[in-house]
Write a protein that holds these residues in place. Structure first.
Motif, mmCIF file in Angstrom:
data_model
loop_
_atom_site.group_PDB
_atom_site.id
_atom_site.type_symbol
_atom_site.label_atom_id
_atom_site.label_comp_id
_atom_site.label_asym_id
_atom_site.label_seq_id
_atom_site.Cartn_x
_atom_site.Cartn_y
_atom_site.Cartn_z
ATOM 1 N N ASP A 6 -28.485 62.852 -11.831
ATOM 2 C CA ASP A 6 -27.582 61.695 -11.730
ATOM 3 C C ASP A 6 -27.221 61.540 -10.268
ATOM 4 O O ASP A 6 -26.274 62.151 -9.771
ATOM 5 N N LEU A 7 -27.985 60.707 -9.571
ATOM 6 C CA LEU A 7 -27.877 60.562 -8.119
ATOM 7 C C LEU A 7 -27.400 59.163 -7.780
ATOM 8 O O LEU A 7 -28.030 58.178 -8.166
ATOM 9 N N ILE A 8 -26.282 59.068 -7.087
ATOM 10 C CA ILE A 8 -25.750 57.791 -6.621
ATOM 11 C C ILE A 8 -25.923 57.747 -5.110
ATOM 12 O O ILE A 8 -25.461 58.636 -4.396
ATOM 13 N N VAL A 9 -26.605 56.714 -4.635
ATOM 14 C CA VAL A 9 -26.926 56.580 -3.217
ATOM 15 C C VAL A 9 -26.412 55.230 -2.740
ATOM 16 O O VAL A 9 -26.609 54.208 -3.400
ATOM 17 N N VAL A 47 -27.333 52.223 -5.568
ATOM 18 C CA VAL A 47 -28.126 52.375 -6.788
ATOM 19 C C VAL A 47 -27.895 53.768 -7.351
ATOM 20 O O VAL A 47 -27.429 54.670 -6.655
ATOM 21 N N ARG A 48 -28.243 53.922 -8.605
ATOM 22 C CA ARG A 48 -28.228 55.228 -9.267
ATOM 23 C C ARG A 48 -29.658 55.577 -9.657
ATOM 24 O O ARG A 48 -30.415 54.718 -10.135
ATOM 25 N N VAL A 49 -30.015 56.811 -9.437
ATOM 26 C CA VAL A 49 -31.354 57.293 -9.765
ATOM 27 C C VAL A 49 -31.214 58.443 -10.747
ATOM 28 O O VAL A 49 -30.455 59.402 -10.495
ATOM 29 N N GLY A 50 -31.914 58.355 -11.852
ATOM 30 C CA GLY A 50 -31.961 59.425 -12.840
ATOM 31 C C GLY A 50 -33.380 59.918 -13.037
ATOM 32 O O GLY A 50 -34.348 59.295 -12.585
ATOM 33 N N LYS A 51 -33.492 61.042 -13.710
ATOM 34 C CA LYS A 51 -34.801 61.620 -14.013
ATOM 35 C C LYS A 51 -34.872 61.843 -15.518
ATOM 36 O O LYS A 51 -34.239 62.750 -16.067
ATOM 37 N N MET A 69 -15.915 55.863 -4.117
ATOM 38 C CA MET A 69 -17.322 55.623 -3.788
ATOM 39 C C MET A 69 -17.515 54.291 -3.082
ATOM 40 O O MET A 69 -18.459 54.129 -2.303
ATOM 41 N N ILE A 70 -16.653 53.327 -3.337
ATOM 42 C CA ILE A 70 -16.708 52.063 -2.596
ATOM 43 C C ILE A 70 -16.221 52.271 -1.170
ATOM 44 O O ILE A 70 -16.785 51.733 -0.207
ATOM 45 N N ALA A 119 -29.625 48.836 5.139
ATOM 46 C CA ALA A 119 -31.080 48.711 5.167
ATOM 47 C C ALA A 119 -31.719 49.694 6.130
ATOM 48 O O ALA A 119 -32.913 49.966 6.040
ATOM 49 N N GLU A 120 -30.936 50.241 7.057
ATOM 50 C CA GLU A 120 -31.495 51.164 8.048
ATOM 51 C C GLU A 120 -31.272 52.623 7.707
ATOM 52 O O GLU A 120 -32.072 53.473 8.096
ATOM 53 N N ALA A 121 -30.197 52.955 7.006
ATOM 54 C CA ALA A 121 -29.879 54.373 6.805
ATOM 55 C C ALA A 121 -29.080 54.550 5.523
ATOM 56 O O ALA A 121 -28.474 53.606 4.996
ATOM 57 N N ILE A 122 -29.080 55.776 5.028
ATOM 58 C CA ILE A 122 -28.284 56.171 3.872
ATOM 59 C C ILE A 122 -26.931 56.674 4.367
ATOM 60 O O ILE A 122 -26.856 57.502 5.271
ATOM 61 N N LEU A 123 -25.855 56.175 3.753
ATOM 62 C CA LEU A 123 -24.506 56.515 4.187
ATOM 63 C C LEU A 123 -23.801 57.483 3.260
ATOM 64 O O LEU A 123 -22.939 58.237 3.707
ATOM 65 N N MET A 124 -24.111 57.469 1.976
ATOM 66 C CA MET A 124 -23.407 58.330 1.035
ATOM 67 C C MET A 124 -24.345 58.756 -0.069
ATOM 68 O O MET A 124 -25.159 57.970 -0.557
ATOM 69 N N VAL A 125 -24.232 60.027 -0.467
ATOM 70 C CA VAL A 125 -25.008 60.580 -1.571
ATOM 71 C C VAL A 125 -24.058 61.377 -2.445
ATOM 72 O O VAL A 125 -23.317 62.227 -1.954
#
Length: 362
Positions: free
Chosen positions: A176-179, A151-155, A93-94, A183-189
């Motif tokens: 369990d979402l790791i993003v 960051v990680r986003v949970g619900k 993931m790194i 600052a301009e775009a998302i590279l990995m989900v």
């Protein structure tokens, strides 16, 4: 002399994340200790010498330490073992969001290492390791100019939670979402979910990207304070006129060659098109007259990789399907470690002889 560390911090979802540099690993190209709660991760970035290769020599390693959780390795071995499954996944993931940001002609040996110093159950170390590796790159001379935040986003109970605890993830989180991204775009989900709609995932991505922007901003602040000058690289020269001319003269021949069945026949057909293109467009007379010595060892060119799966199906359909029975782990390890016998087990050659000392002892 006691070092004077430099600390910057950012608050994400009510929890403070600090980036400290100047205390540990000061000989590395860039070193950052990322802390959230009682979880601390040391991330370092180091660039070595130039290698004569045609790919990016990037190595990412995550080292888990038992002392970070207040434990001592037990059983017979009292040392740290090999990397665990989680450490391997965190290293990937790194690598995934950072690797595309390197310059195309960067050929220096580069290593990113994340070591756990302390861990508490409330704050997983994987997100801190991802942010720390990017911050260490920003401090080093490696020409990666855009920081990466994660960051990680949970619900939990119907509400989105940024960087939830491990207990919330395992017990009550539907997502369990790791993003990771800039600052301009998302590279990995990377995500795991339990009956979450697409609209909810998109909302979670928006929430994650807002937090990523804050993390990228604090990394830039740290680089402005203590960052080393980046290495200047000359952009590789690309002759677009020559590329267009080769496509116009031999593009159709290459497409036809890529439809050839058989592995060796395919390589021969592609090599023939290459030789024809070199003979037509090379300015050196010696290059035109150089014969092809090993046609079977050449690999398909770049256009073959961009073909669709439908056009590539004729080449793959000719390969027969072979069913094999998987071997057990014991048989695999034995076959890898024990050499094959060259004589029957009962023959004098295969049977080891006992030493005289052992005979007398009996």
């Amino acid at each position: 002399m006691t070092p004077n560390p430099t600390v910057v911090s950012v608050t994400i979802a009510g929890s403070e994340i600090t980036f400290e540099t100047g205390r540990f690993a000061r000989q590395a190209g860039g070193a950052v200790v990322v802390r959230q709660g009682d979880t601390q991760v040391l991330a370092t970035a180091t660039a070595g010498g130039t290698r004569d290769i045609d790919f990016l020599p990037l190595t990412v390693e995550v080292e888990e330490r038992m002392y970070s959780a207040g434990k001592i390795p037990g059983s017979f071995f009292k040392r740290e073992g090999r990397a665990s499954e989680k450490a391997t996944l965190v290293a990937r993931m790194i690598d995934r969001p950072i690797r595309p940001l390197f310059p195309k002609n960067w050929r220096r040996e580069t290593q990113l290492v994340a070591i756990t110093l302390s861990i508490d159950p409330a704050h997983p170390y994987d997100i801190l390791a991802m942010n720390g590796a990017s911050a260490a790159l920003q401090l080093s001379e490696v020409p990666v100019h855009e920081p990466v935040g994660a960051v990680r986003v949970g619900k939990v109970d119907g509400n989105f939670v940024v960087n939830p605890s491990e207990e919330q993830i395992l017990e009550g989180s539907e997502l369990d979402l790791i993003v990771a991204g800039t600052a301009e775009a998302i590279l990995m989900v990377e995500a795991g979910a339990s009956e979450v709609t697409e609209a909810e995932v998109l909302d979670a991505l928006d929430i994650a990207h807002e937090a990523i922007k804050k993390i990228c901003a604090v990394q830039l602040e740290l680089r402005e304070k203590l960052g080393k000058p980046k290495v200047d690289l000359e952009a590789p020269f690309v002759d677009h006129d020559l590329i267009a001319a080769v496509k116009a003269s031999h593009g159709a021949d290459l497409d036809k060659a890529l439809e050839t069945r058989g592995k060796l026949e395919l390589q021969d057909a592609i090599a023939a098109v290459k030789d024809a293109a070199v003979a037509a467009h090379a300015g050196d007379a010696e290059a035109r007259s150089t014969p092809r010595t090993q046609p079977a060892s050449r690999r398909p060119s770049q256009p073959s990789r961009s073909r669709s799966s439908a056009s590539a199906s004729p080449c793959r359909s000719c390969a027969p399907t072979v069913a094999t029975r998987p071997r057990s782990a014991r048989s695999r390890s034995r076959s890898a470690s024990v050499p094959a016998r060259t004589a029957p087990r009962c023959s004098p050659v295969a049977r080891p002889r006992r030493s005289p000392s052992r005979r007398s002892a009996r």
